[in-house]
Motif scaffolding. Structure first.
Motif, PDB file in Angstrom:
ATOM      1  N   THR A  10       0.202  -1.924  -5.151  1.00 46.06           N
ATOM      2  CA  THR A  10       0.441  -0.490  -5.191  1.00 46.06           C
ATOM      3  C   THR A  10      -0.059   0.197  -3.931  1.00 46.06           C
ATOM      4  O   THR A  10       0.556   1.141  -3.430  1.00 46.06           O
ATOM      5  N   PHE A  13       2.188   0.135  -1.514  1.00 48.38           N
ATOM      6  CA  PHE A  13       3.400   0.803  -1.937  1.00 48.38           C
ATOM      7  C   PHE A  13       3.299   2.239  -1.387  1.00 48.38           C
ATOM      8  O   PHE A  13       3.963   3.003  -1.467  1.00 48.38           O
ATOM      9  N   ARG A 180       8.572   9.768 -11.325  1.00 47.22           N
ATOM     10  CA  ARG A 180       8.144   8.516 -11.942  1.00 47.22           C
ATOM     11  C   ARG A 180       9.303   7.845 -12.681  1.00 47.22           C
ATOM     12  O   ARG A 180       9.475   6.625 -12.613  1.00 47.22           O
ATOM     13  N   GLU A 193       4.490  -5.118 -10.784  1.00 46.73           N
ATOM     14  CA  GLU A 193       4.454  -4.067  -9.770  1.00 46.73           C
ATOM     15  C   GLU A 193       4.608  -2.686 -10.401  1.00 46.73           C
ATOM     16  O   GLU A 193       3.877  -1.745 -10.058  1.00 46.73           O
ATOM     17  N   ARG A 194       5.542  -2.563 -11.339  1.00 49.71           N
ATOM     18  CA  ARG A 194       5.759  -1.282 -12.025  1.00 49.71           C
ATOM     19  C   ARG A 194       4.502  -0.861 -12.785  1.00 49.71           C
ATOM     20  O   ARG A 194       4.080   0.310 -12.732  1.00 49.71           O
ATOM     21  N   ILE A 197       1.641   0.147 -10.276  1.00 48.50           N
ATOM     22  CA  ILE A 197       1.935   1.418  -9.609  1.00 48.50           C
ATOM     23  C   ILE A 197       1.745   2.587 -10.569  1.00 48.50           C
ATOM     24  O   ILE A 197       1.167   3.615 -10.218  1.00 48.50           O
ATOM     25  N   ASN A 198       2.215   2.433 -11.790  1.00 47.45           N
ATOM     26  CA  ASN A 198       2.091   3.517 -12.767  1.00 47.45           C
ATOM     27  C   ASN A 198       0.641   3.815 -13.136  1.00 47.45           C
ATOM     28  O   ASN A 198       0.318   4.940 -13.516  1.00 47.45           O
ATOM     29  N   LEU A 201      -0.491   6.185 -10.165  1.00 46.54           N
ATOM     30  CA  LEU A 201       0.215   7.442  -9.935  1.00 46.54           C
ATOM     31  C   LEU A 201      -0.297   8.523 -10.877  1.00 46.54           C
ATOM     32  O   LEU A 201      -0.514   8.277 -12.064  1.00 46.54           O
ATOM     33  N   CYS A 310      -1.199  10.283  -6.123  1.00 43.16           N
ATOM     34  CA  CYS A 310      -2.286   9.767  -6.953  1.00 43.16           C
ATOM     35  C   CYS A 310      -3.183  10.863  -7.507  1.00 43.16           C
ATOM     36  O   CYS A 310      -4.158  10.564  -8.206  1.00 43.16           O
TER      37      CYS A 310
END
Length: 406
Positions: A10, A13, A180, A193-194, A197-198, A201, A310
């Motif tokens: 992330t 990312f 999102r 990865e999802r 990242i979530n 965020l 973030c």
């Protein structure tokens, strides 16, 4: 380790002038051809969202080049720290078209080209704008995945060069979707990865996108240009498919979901089956430690970096940073641990409410088993400290001293 790897991913990312054409239509003798290249998604995380470039052909000079806002200096000794802190600079670069396209041929990614129908003055103005951006003092910018990237930089060229009489077509066609939400569609088969990242965020990414905001993704820049107009005339004269995607991606195993389910099963066994009771302190320690570390990371990304996406991350309602301390003290009899357990249970409930009302969407499918495991731990923490001695400072005096004053 995959869980932590997804969170680290992330972090990777998340590494002028304006002149309208006031002369009206004139004959184009410039030998210039300018087009927008939209590159499709790839298999790797960094290529999941596609790419946008500006192609310039000058037949009089034998020139065929691509202006690319998506380059960075990987050799920078502070690369990792700058990316983590949201201070990594991206650059506008220029390369030959064959060098550019060969990358996408090798990766079997789709490439579409939208040829722009501009006058000679407009083409030269756009080329001057790009060349001005290419100067050493202008080519760097601080990258932001949602708000300032290779696609938004290309998006911003048109109103700056063509002025107020230019407008994009609708990219969303009235659909209401968050930053999102659309991001998760691109990561539908990249579960680790999802998920990672979530977790990082914040709530800012749950705001509903405008058509302009949607163009942080190359596909939406392409869609908006289809019906874009300047003085009532379509800006795109041709929309060509240069390469079709050769990528076939089967639906993948949802690793984080099954890992969390396995963790919940172990927690239930440890708390209810005597033969597995020895696992109870281990599972309690691991879950509290990991959620505490995650909470500290989320808080740091929110308050200690420049990553806009973030900010306002209310995942810390369940990933409580203080769990990092409680993990080492959970086996002791402490009155404050009982209070902490009650507070943590309350915060878990608040986290669910935050998700349900849409204030911040959490990856609840994967998180639900972990939240249940946390609930087991907090309830047990409360029970084992229910008879813990109350500190003397909190205990009322049974016989208050007599008042000797007359």
């Amino acid at each position: 380790m995959r869980f932590f790897f997804s969170v680290v991913l992330t972090l990777f990312f998340f590494t002028s002038f304006a002149q309208g054409d006031s002369l009206g239509p004139v004959a184009d003798n410039s030998h210039l051809r300018i087009s927008i290249l939209t590159c499709g998604s790839g298999n790797e995380l960094y290529s999941s969202f596609g790419h946008t470039g500006v192609r310039v052909i000058d037949s009089s000079k034998g020139r065929d080049e691509v202006y690319n806002y998506g380059t960075f200096d990987f050799g920078d000794p502070d690369f990792y720290s700058k990316f983590m802190l949201g201070k990594l600079l991206y650059y506008l670069d220029k390369s030959s078209y064959p060098d550019f396209i060969n990358v996408y041929i090798a990766e079997k990614r789709a490439v579409d080209e939208q040829v722009l129908d501009l006058t000679e003055v407009q083409k030269r103005t756009m080329l001057s704008y790009l060349d001005s951006n290419l100067r050493p003092e202008n080519r760097a910018y601080r990258y932001d995945f949602f708000f300032d990237n290779c696609a938004t930089r290309v998006r911003d060229i048109f109103p700056k060069v063509l002025g107020e009489e230019f407008y994009f077509g609708s990219a969303l066609n009235g659909k209401k979707i968050s930053y999102r939400g659309i991001m998760n569609q691109y990561l539908v088969n990249k579960h680790w990865e999802r998920f990672g990242i979530n977790l990082l965020l914040g709530s800012v990414t749950d705001s509903i996108m405008t058509d302009d905001g949607s163009m942080y993704l190359p596909d939406f820049v392409h869609q908006s240009l289809i019906h874009a107009k300047y003085r009532g005339k379509h800006v795109v004269s041709a929309d060509n498919v240069l390469m079709k995607s050769g990528i076939t991606e089967a639906r993948r195993f949802n690793g984080p979901l099954w890992m969390m389910i396995g963790l919940l099963i172990l927690t239930v066994l440890a708390f209810h089956i005597p033969a597995f009771r020895y696992l109870k302190p281990v599972i309690r320690f691991v879950i509290l430690l990991v959620t505490g570390l995650l909470g500290c990371l989320m808080l740091f990304m929110w308050l200690g970096t420049n990553h806009q996406a973030c900010t306002g991350n209310y995942n810390i309602l369940w990933a409580i940073p203080l769990n990092l301390v409680v993990a080492f003290l959970a086996g002791k009899k402490k009155f404050w641990l009982r209070i902490y357990a009650l507070a943590a249970i309350s915060l878990l409930i608040v986290a669910l409410i935050v998700h349900v009302i849409g204030f911040q969407r959490m990856p609840l499918i994967e998180l639900s088993p972990l939240m249940l495991a946390l609930m087991y731990i907090y309830i047990d923490l409360y029970k084992q400290n229910i008879d813990a001695p109350v500190p003397a400072a909190l205990t009322p005096t049974a016989n208050p001293p007599a008042d000797d004053t007359l």
